[in-house]
Design an enzyme around this catalytic site. Structure first.
Site, short mmCIF file in Angstrom:
data_model
loop_
_atom_site.label_atom_id
_atom_site.label_comp_id
_atom_site.label_asym_id
_atom_site.label_seq_id
_atom_site.Cartn_x
_atom_site.Cartn_y
_atom_site.Cartn_z
CB CYS A 168 78.51 75.31 56.28
SG CYS A 168 80.06 74.79 55.51
CG ASN A 184 75.97 67.06 59.28
OD1 ASN A 184 77.20 67.03 59.26
ND2 ASN A 184 75.27 67.80 58.44
CE1 TYR A 235 84.04 68.26 46.60
CE2 TYR A 235 83.46 67.91 48.90
CZ TYR A 235 83.94 67.43 47.71
OH TYR A 235 84.31 66.12 47.58
N GLY A 269 79.53 61.02 53.26
CA GLY A 269 80.35 60.19 54.11
C GLY A 269 80.38 58.77 53.63
CB CYS A 305 78.09 63.16 59.10
SG CYS A 305 79.70 62.68 59.76
CB SER A 321 81.68 69.74 43.45
OG SER A 321 83.09 69.80 43.58
CB CYS A 380 87.25 77.81 56.00
SG CYS A 380 85.96 77.86 54.74
#
Length: 470
Positions: free
Chosen positions: A246, A112, A252, A38, A12, A293, A450
């Site tokens: 992150c 977010n 991305y 979003g 978001c 991207s 991840c």
């Protein structure tokens, strides 16, 4: 890449402005710049000093604010939000900002990120008599603020933030104050800008560029900003921790013209591409990137390898959002609708196809097939990030581990499944090297959970459900 097709949905985006006579209008334009984060819903809440005005809805910014609805949002302060919906998290009631009214004052908030202990907190609140109206974890914070027992809102917000865990960038708005908070690990991006004498807050700096604001600095992990008629004041609600921003913001999510934690996104993606070429060189005739991207990484790969870069794939920008289609078959067909190979560029050539990530592998398989049908003699797939082998609990809609192709197959098995002549990923070390300029600084560092499984916070995977991701 085509996140809506391959199963990697945007995070978001939040925007806030204080002290501008056209606050809601500026928020509208700021949210346009953040639309990529979003596309499922949007909203703006403004304050005229006496009351809060709200308008929100499902859809894109221009759909939600059609027919001049922005003019009804009076005041010199506003907060806005764009969101995507995950399973169980859609619907008007979950569109932000959320507004809570009481006899004494009102509170609006936008968020977010994702609170990993939201389920436990909701259970506790309901046991104490709270009735929650949404499936959003954001609402939990409002209840914690109201139940804190503190008369001063600043202290109530601090106490509430001390109880939540996970990733969050919050904006709060009352009739006469604005509050901004970033989680102690700084998992989400959040920046401060100035538009004349007005204070501006945004998830990405590209929003500043659109409205003509100047970038001032990043909001620091664990920092709480209080903005009112006396200006802006900074305080801390948490002790300093090593930042773990992150890494997918660089890979991305963020726009290439944004700066995240002082580093330009386009430049960082080019560096990733160069590092990828160093780690996984291949003999080929042409390099191409999957729009949009992956273009920067493809250019970097080309520069480092000496293999010419060409536009081998063209994106059709007039196709509807295929992620709303009801079947996987239709979603897969959406790849062909959205992307077209340039036969004159790839025919008879050995092609390096650079992409940002692989989630399920479905999209990669179709793109490889498109290139070979257009006459490419070889297609070598290079991914400018490590294999995604773990779900994200911090607000990115990655699939469950069982659906992640890299969590269940070797690189060679993935290569066979997508039909590529070779497949290679950027290493976790190479990714960090590309985006962390000073690994010893507390203000720098990235989350690669991840990719590596090393989560920077405690997680509760058994109680985290998709409905709580915002």
């Amino acid at each position: 890449m085509l996140a809506e097709i391959k199963g990697l949905n945007e995070e978001c985006g939040v925007f806030a402005i204080w002290g501008h006579e056209k606050a809601a209008e500026m928020a509208y334009y700021g949210l346009h710049a953040l639309q990529h984060r979003g596309q499922e819903g949007a909203g703006i809440v403004s304050s005229d000093g006496a009351q809060l005005h709200v308008h929100k809805g499902t859809g894109l910014i221009n759909e939600v604010f059609e027919a001049g609805k922005i003019r009804n949002l009076k005041g010199q302060a506003a907060i806005g939000h764009v969101r995507y919906a995950t399973l169980g998290g859609g619907g008007y009631e979950n569109v932000q900002p959320l507004v809570f009214r009481s006899q004494t004052s009102s509170l609006a908030l936008a968020h977010n990120g994702n609170l990993v202990n939201a389920f436990a907190l909701k259970t506790q609140l309901e046991a104490q008599g709270s009735i929650l109206q949404t499936t959003s974890d954001t609402e939990v914070v409002a209840h914690l603020v109201k139940r804190s027992g503190h008369l001063e809102l600043e202290e109530a917000i601090k106490q509430a933030l001390g109880m939540v865990k996970g990733a969050y960038a919050f904006t709060f708005l009352t009739e006469n104050k604005m509050f901004v908070a970033l989680d102690p690990r700084g998992l989400r991006p959040l920046s401060i800008g100035m538009l004349g004498d007005a204070y501006v807050i945004a998830s990405e700096t590209c929003a500043f560029d659109l409205i003509g604001a100047t970038y001032e600095r990043e909001v620091q992990p664990g920092e709480l900003l209080i903005i009112d008629e006396n200006g802006m004041r900074s305080t801390a609600f948490s002790s300093p921790m090593k930042r773990t921003l992150c890494s997918m913001e660089y890979v991305y999510f963020s726009r290439p013209d944004s700066n995240v934690n002082g580093l330009n996104v386009h430049a960082s993606r080019k560096t990733m591409g160069k590092q990828l070429a160093t780690e996984a060189m291949v003999e080929a005739d042409v390099v191409t990137g999957v729009p949009d991207s992956s273009i920067s990484a493809a250019i970097g790969f080309s520069e480092a390898s000496g293999i010419p870069y060409e536009l081998g794939l063209i994106k059709n920008r007039y196709v509807g959002r295929t992620f709303i289609q009801p079947s996987q078959e239709l979603r897969e067909q959406g790849v062909k609708m959205k992307l077209s190979p340039v036969r004159g560029i790839v025919e008879g050539k050995r092609v390096v196809m650079v992409d940002d990530s692989i989630v399920r592998g479905t999209t990669s398989r179709r793109i490889v097939r498109l290139l070979k049908e257009a006459g490419a003699t070889e297609v070598h797939v290079r991914i400018a990030s490590p294999p995604i082998v773990n779900p994200c609990y911090y607000g990115i809609d990655t699939s469950t581990k069982s659906e992640l192709i890299a969590a269940n197959f070797s690189v060679e098995e993935m290569r066979q499944q997508i039909g590529a002549d070779s497949l290679a990923f950027l290493s976790a070390e190479g990714l960090e090297k590309s985006i962390v300029t000073d690994p010893n600084s507390i203000t720098q560092g990235v989350c690669q959970a991840c990719f590596t499984g090393n989560y920077p916070t405690e997680i509760y995977p058994d109680t985290i459900i998709p409905a709580y991701k915002d």
